[in-house]
Write a protein that holds these residues in place. Structure first.
Motif, PDB file in Angstrom:
ATOM      1  N   MET A  36     -38.263  78.504  23.542  1.00  0.00           N
ATOM      2  CA  MET A  36     -37.855  76.992  23.840  1.00  0.00           C
ATOM      3  C   MET A  36     -37.861  76.209  22.663  1.00  0.00           C
ATOM      4  O   MET A  36     -38.828  75.892  21.926  1.00  0.00           O
ATOM      5  CB  MET A  36     -38.702  76.360  24.990  1.00  0.00           C
ATOM      6  N   GLY A  37     -36.769  75.409  22.325  1.00  0.00           N
ATOM      7  CA  GLY A  37     -36.590  74.548  21.193  1.00  0.00           C
ATOM      8  C   GLY A  37     -36.929  73.032  21.912  1.00  0.00           C
ATOM      9  O   GLY A  37     -37.134  72.555  22.788  1.00  0.00           O
ATOM     10  N   ASN A  38     -36.672  72.216  20.902  1.00  0.00           N
ATOM     11  CA  ASN A  38     -36.997  70.923  21.101  1.00  0.00           C
ATOM     12  C   ASN A  38     -35.566  70.158  21.523  1.00  0.00           C
ATOM     13  O   ASN A  38     -34.547  70.640  21.408  1.00  0.00           O
ATOM     14  CB  ASN A  38     -37.046  70.028  19.733  1.00  0.00           C
ATOM     15  N   VAL A  39     -35.440  69.315  22.250  1.00  0.00           N
ATOM     16  CA  VAL A  39     -34.540  68.681  23.104  1.00  0.00           C
ATOM     17  C   VAL A  39     -33.993  67.624  22.032  1.00  0.00           C
ATOM     18  O   VAL A  39     -34.717  66.630  21.813  1.00  0.00           O
ATOM     19  CB  VAL A  39     -34.865  67.880  24.389  1.00  0.00           C
ATOM     20  N   SER A  40     -32.572  67.680  21.952  1.00  0.00           N
ATOM     21  CA  SER A  40     -31.947  66.936  20.988  1.00  0.00           C
ATOM     22  C   SER A  40     -31.821  65.594  21.600  1.00  0.00           C
ATOM     23  O   SER A  40     -31.832  65.208  22.734  1.00  0.00           O
ATOM     24  CB  SER A  40     -30.821  67.206  20.390  1.00  0.00           C
TER      25      SER A  40
END
Length: 72
Positions: A1-5
């Motif tokens: 899971m990445g960061n939310v832009s």
């Protein structure tokens, strides 16, 4: 899971806003349908089902044509 832009946050915010608008429109339509003295019970039931089953369409239809007193 990445960061939310930032763009994704804007999309999430717009989706929440749209959902809240549909919810408020549906609630107001249901309240008006409940208070409409000119509706017989079967017609009232049909309007409630329309708003519950298709909230945006049902509420819009109620405000456009359903919230009118009969002309006869």
């Amino acid at each position: 899971m990445g960061n939310v832009s930032d763009d994704e946050w804007v999309g999430i915010g717009l989706a929440l806003l749209a959902g809240m608008i549909v919810l408020v429109l549906s609630l107001v339509a249901l309240i008006q349908i409940g208070r409409a003295a000119h509706l017989c019970p079967s017609v009232r039931t049909n309007w409630v089902l329309a708003v519950l089953l298709a909230p945006l369409f049902g509420a819009t239809a109620w405000f456009a044509v359903g919230d009118r007193l009969p002309l006869d």
